[in-house]
Design an enzyme around this catalytic site. Sequence first.
Site, PDB file in Angstrom:
ATOM      1  N   GLY A  71       0.808  -1.218   0.000  1.00 34.70           N
ATOM      2  CA  GLY A  71       0.000   0.000   0.000  1.00 34.70           C
ATOM      3  C   GLY A  71       0.843   1.271   0.000  1.00 34.70           C
ATOM      4  O   GLY A  71       0.523   2.238  -0.701  1.00 34.70           O
ATOM      5  N   SER A  72       1.923   1.279   0.777  1.00 36.54           N
ATOM      6  CA  SER A  72       2.763   2.488   0.852  1.00 36.54           C
ATOM      7  C   SER A  72       3.344   2.799  -0.520  1.00 36.54           C
ATOM      8  O   SER A  72       3.378   3.960  -0.950  1.00 36.54           O
ATOM      9  CB  SER A  72       3.915   2.295   1.854  1.00 36.54           C
ATOM     10  OG  SER A  72       3.410   1.968   3.121  1.00 36.54           O
ATOM     11  N   ASN A 152      -7.555   4.382   9.015  1.00 40.40           N
ATOM     12  CA  ASN A 152      -7.028   3.191   9.668  1.00 40.40           C
ATOM     13  C   ASN A 152      -7.124   3.229  11.185  1.00 40.40           C
ATOM     14  O   ASN A 152      -7.138   2.196  11.834  1.00 40.40           O
ATOM     15  CB  ASN A 152      -5.565   2.967   9.248  1.00 40.40           C
ATOM     16  CG  ASN A 152      -4.740   4.225   9.275  1.00 40.40           C
ATOM     17  OD1 ASN A 152      -5.066   5.204   8.602  1.00 40.40           O
ATOM     18  ND2 ASN A 152      -3.690   4.228  10.051  1.00 40.40           N
ATOM     19  N   SER A 200      -3.863  -2.988  -0.591  1.00 44.58           N
ATOM     20  CA  SER A 200      -2.768  -3.790  -0.057  1.00 44.58           C
ATOM     21  C   SER A 200      -3.271  -5.178   0.332  1.00 44.58           C
ATOM     22  O   SER A 200      -4.342  -5.306   0.929  1.00 44.58           O
ATOM     23  CB  SER A 200      -2.195  -3.078   1.168  1.00 44.58           C
ATOM     24  OG  SER A 200      -1.125  -3.805   1.710  1.00 44.58           O
ATOM     25  N   HIS A 202      -2.115  -7.445   2.522  1.00 50.68           N
ATOM     26  CA  HIS A 202      -2.082  -7.977   3.898  1.00 50.68           C
ATOM     27  C   HIS A 202      -3.194  -7.453   4.799  1.00 50.68           C
ATOM     28  O   HIS A 202      -3.328  -7.886   5.942  1.00 50.68           O
ATOM     29  CB  HIS A 202      -0.693  -7.778   4.539  1.00 50.68           C
ATOM     30  CG  HIS A 202      -0.380  -6.387   4.998  1.00 50.68           C
ATOM     31  ND1 HIS A 202      -0.379  -6.048   6.331  1.00 50.68           N
ATOM     32  CD2 HIS A 202      -0.030  -5.278   4.322  1.00 50.68           C
ATOM     33  CE1 HIS A 202      -0.026  -4.764   6.443  1.00 50.68           C
ATOM     34  NE2 HIS A 202       0.193  -4.282   5.229  1.00 50.68           N
ATOM     35  N   THR A 238      11.346  -7.989 -11.468  1.00 49.61           N
ATOM     36  CA  THR A 238      10.662  -9.270 -11.632  1.00 49.61           C
ATOM     37  C   THR A 238       9.546  -9.387 -10.603  1.00 49.61           C
ATOM     38  O   THR A 238       9.752  -9.130  -9.417  1.00 49.61           O
ATOM     39  CB  THR A 238      11.671 -10.428 -11.482  1.00 49.61           C
ATOM     40  OG1 THR A 238      12.701 -10.228 -12.450  1.00 49.61           O
ATOM     41  CG2 THR A 238      11.005 -11.774 -11.703  1.00 49.61           C
ATOM     42  N   CYS A 326       3.906   6.385  23.529  1.00 46.30           N
ATOM     43  CA  CYS A 326       5.159   5.638  23.421  1.00 46.30           C
ATOM     44  C   CYS A 326       5.106   4.525  22.384  1.00 46.30           C
ATOM     45  O   CYS A 326       6.116   4.191  21.783  1.00 46.30           O
ATOM     46  CB  CYS A 326       5.514   5.036  24.761  1.00 46.30           C
ATOM     47  SG  CYS A 326       5.188   6.153  26.108  1.00 46.30           S
TER      48      CYS A 326
HETATM   49  C1  LIG Z   1      -4.667   3.645   5.263  1.00 45.68           C
HETATM   50  C2  LIG Z   1      -3.369   2.948   5.007  1.00 45.68           C
HETATM   51  N1  LIG Z   1      -2.614   3.326   3.974  1.00 45.68           N
HETATM   52  C3  LIG Z   1      -1.449   2.738   3.693  1.00 45.68           C
HETATM   53  C4  LIG Z   1      -0.966   1.709   4.473  1.00 45.68           C
HETATM   54  C5  LIG Z   1       0.334   1.077   4.111  1.00 45.68           C
HETATM   55  O1  LIG Z   1       0.135  -0.173   3.521  1.00 45.68           O
HETATM   56  P1  LIG Z   1       1.324  -1.241   3.462  1.00 45.68           P
HETATM   57  O2  LIG Z   1       1.529  -1.725   4.866  1.00 45.68           O
HETATM   58  O3  LIG Z   1       0.826  -2.331   2.555  1.00 45.68           O
HETATM   59  O4  LIG Z   1       2.513  -0.543   2.901  1.00 45.68           O
HETATM   60  C6  LIG Z   1      -1.706   1.292   5.583  1.00 45.68           C
HETATM   61  C7  LIG Z   1      -1.181   0.237   6.478  1.00 45.68           C
HETATM   62  O5  LIG Z   1      -1.378   0.278   7.672  1.00 45.68           O
HETATM   63  C8  LIG Z   1      -2.941   1.925   5.848  1.00 45.68           C
HETATM   64  O6  LIG Z   1      -3.704   1.554   6.882  1.00 45.68           O
END
Ligand SMILES: Cc1ncc(COP(=O)(O)O)c(C=O)c1O
Length: 394
Positions: A71-72, A152, A200, A202, A238, A326
Amino acid sequence: MRFVYADNAATTRIADPVLAAMMPYLTENYGNPSTLYKKGREAKKALDDAREKVAALIGATPYEIIFTGGGSEADNMAIKGVLTGKAAKGRKKLIISSIEHHAVLHTADALKKAGYDVVVLPVDSVGVVDLEALESAIDENTALVSIMAANNEIGTIEPIRDIARICHDKGVLFHSDAVQAAGHIPLDVKEMGIDLLSLSAHKINGPKGVGALYVKKGVALAPVIDGGGQERGLRSGTENVAGLVGLGEAARIAKDHMGSEGARLAALRDKLIAGVTERIPFTHVTGHPQNRLPGTASFVFECIEGESLILRLDAAGICGSTGSACSTGSLDPSHVLMAIGLKHEIAHGSLRLSLGIDTNDADIDYIVDSLVEIVGKLRDMSPLWDAKEKKPVK
Ligand SMILES: Cc1ncc(COP(=O)(O)O)c(C=O)c1O
């Protein structure tokens, strides 16, 4: 002791059928999809199938799906790809919301340092983006608006259709980080008017480090990784065939079961929220009361420190998370809790419980009973809590 995994917004267990679909591509089907012989063609076919399944989940065409390393990476590709690519048509302004994931926030920071103009929109007390602020922020220099489909930390679902309409009325591209939403709530990029969308694997019972970016046909991005030209030249390297097969299967299962699983999770979530708020005084639900992800319950407990809560829950076999201090390595509560206007001292007692495929009714009873006991004990130890009067010290 019972074990309850209630941190599915952080990550999920790989579902058994997803692992089973992946296994051949981790063992005997190890061909490189770019090669011409049968073993390579089989891998290419597996990628094509996965692309079709991901496209079907969000109403896209397979051509519009670019596979990424999560996702990132998809967020980075969308935002940097538009702003530094042809799609921006020389415009240099990016608009985001104040509750975006760091994958968006820090990408915006990097662009700002490189001379781009970034506007951060406020949200209201339940985390909904201010649409009037959006309308007035868009000008002729705006290239892209990036607003998440669902948050999230607090589970709020954003008014994506309205946001897309505003963007298109003003001729601006719209990207949505749907990492928490895709596979959990219905999304149709064509019907909703989304130009770019990140997801994403996972977060939907697929493997980590695998994701996708939907890029509407005709939107010209700059590549994030140059090399052999895979993924239409936007993301060379790849392909992670086994991981992407896992993403495809996870997307298929999510699509097929979204209605029933969403309803099941929403019922469990509502039972959890009712149990916690009825039995633990001085507790507040964060996020939108109705428009929230089916599996996400989020709270703040007055006179509680989130990290202590997480550790005690862990000792009781329960995994949850906090957006406070923390645990994230900083002294401030999360930017999301600050953006919805929570006071520091209250935000420190935050807890997110996110349910998933393994969560059942008895788990909810166990979480509620455990929380009643743990919050009670922690409050009795807190100098902020009047143990005799059973209320916060004024
Ligand atoms: C809203 C949101 N965007 C992006 C991400 C990042 O995804 P990834 O962990 O697959 O890089 C997350 C992961 O927690 C997320 O909750």
